[in-house]
Design an enzyme around this catalytic site. Structure first.
Site, short mmCIF file in Angstrom:
data_model
loop_
_atom_site.label_atom_id
_atom_site.label_comp_id
_atom_site.label_asym_id
_atom_site.label_seq_id
_atom_site.Cartn_x
_atom_site.Cartn_y
_atom_site.Cartn_z
N HIS A 91 -2.05 -5.44 -6.42
CA HIS A 91 -2.32 -6.72 -5.52
C HIS A 91 -3.70 -7.37 -5.74
CE1 HIS A 91 -2.70 -3.54 -2.83
NE2 HIS A 91 -3.42 -4.25 -2.06
N CYS A 104 -14.36 -7.03 2.84
CA CYS A 104 -13.27 -7.01 1.94
C CYS A 104 -11.85 -7.23 2.74
CB CYS A 104 -13.35 -5.55 1.27
SG CYS A 104 -13.37 -4.14 2.30
N HIS A 147 -7.62 -9.16 1.41
CA HIS A 147 -6.93 -9.97 0.49
C HIS A 147 -6.40 -11.44 0.81
CE1 HIS A 147 -5.61 -5.62 1.46
NE2 HIS A 147 -5.47 -5.50 0.14
N GLU A 198 -5.55 -2.14 -6.69
CA GLU A 198 -5.83 -3.55 -6.64
C GLU A 198 -6.64 -4.02 -7.75
OE1 GLU A 198 -6.42 -3.77 -1.81
OE2 GLU A 198 -8.26 -3.38 -3.16
N GLU A 200 -4.40 2.13 -2.53
CA GLU A 200 -4.98 0.90 -3.16
C GLU A 200 -4.78 0.86 -4.59
OE1 GLU A 200 -5.59 -1.50 -1.30
OE2 GLU A 200 -7.05 -1.03 0.32
N GLU A 251 -14.65 -11.01 10.09
CA GLU A 251 -15.15 -9.75 10.22
C GLU A 251 -16.65 -9.62 10.64
OE1 GLU A 251 -14.46 -6.96 6.98
OE2 GLU A 251 -12.38 -7.51 6.65
N HIS A 298 0.79 -1.12 0.16
CA HIS A 298 -0.09 -0.13 -0.01
C HIS A 298 0.78 1.37 -0.02
CE1 HIS A 298 -3.10 -3.05 1.70
NE2 HIS A 298 -3.67 -2.26 0.61
#
Length: 176
Positions: free
Chosen positions: A32, A69, A71, A116, A114, A89, A26
């Site tokens: 990513h 959300c 990774h 992504e 970000e 979460e 980041h």
């Protein structure tokens, strides 16, 4: 966010090209892999479950976004990663389905970025009450799609930068 958490670096076609520590990815604007989960239900009309990110998150704190959300970890399948983070979460266990992906770049005031390839995953849950992880989520709410689109149009500053693109993919999928 732990300092040792790794993300999967990808090229513009989402092919893995290596790994990096999450904060470094980041900080250094490295592309990513990520995912965004929408949990939905149908009452009178389709509703999606939104979460408000915790106040201490390293970016997009206090903003509303899709249900979950994050990774995937190196070597982790995108669906498995989505199921893992959804439980961590929001305390939700359900099956998920991938409906596509998109690329976005968002720059934040703290210097992080970000960058992504974001995979959109969908699932179902009909409950009204959840037990989210307070380290990740400060609030949640169900909202119908027309109200969400209206809020995004009139108050975009209240939402994460990726939500609009993720929602467009979701809306295109349910219209099929």
């Amino acid at each position: 966010m732990t300092a040792t958490e790794q993300v999967i670096l990808v090229d513009k076609n989402d092919n893995p090209i290596g790994t990096a520590e999450k904060l470094a990815a980041h900080r250094d604007n490295l592309c990513h892999r990520a995912f965004s989960v929408f949990i939905m239900r149908k009452k009178k009309e389709i509703e999606v479950l939104l979460q408000q990110r915790a106040a201490h998150k390293y970016h997009s704190a206090n903003l509303w976004t899709n249900t979950c959300c994050s990774h995937p970890r190196p070597g982790e399948d995108i669906i498995a990663a989505g199921k893992r983070r959804l439980k961590e979460e929001m305390g939700i266990e359900t099956s998920l389905k991938s409906i596509g992906s998109f690329h976005y770049i968002a720059h934040f005031e703290n210097g992080l970025t970000e960058n992504e390839i974001d995979h959109v995953l969908i699932g179902n849950d009909h409950r009204d009450t959840f037990h989210p992880n307070q380290e990740e989520v400060q609030a949640y709410r169900w909202i119908n799609l027309s109200d969400l689109q209206n809020e995004l149009m009139h108050h975009p500053q209240q939402f994460t930068p990726w939500l609009k693109k993720a929602l467009a993919l979701f809306l295109n999928h349910i219209a099929l």
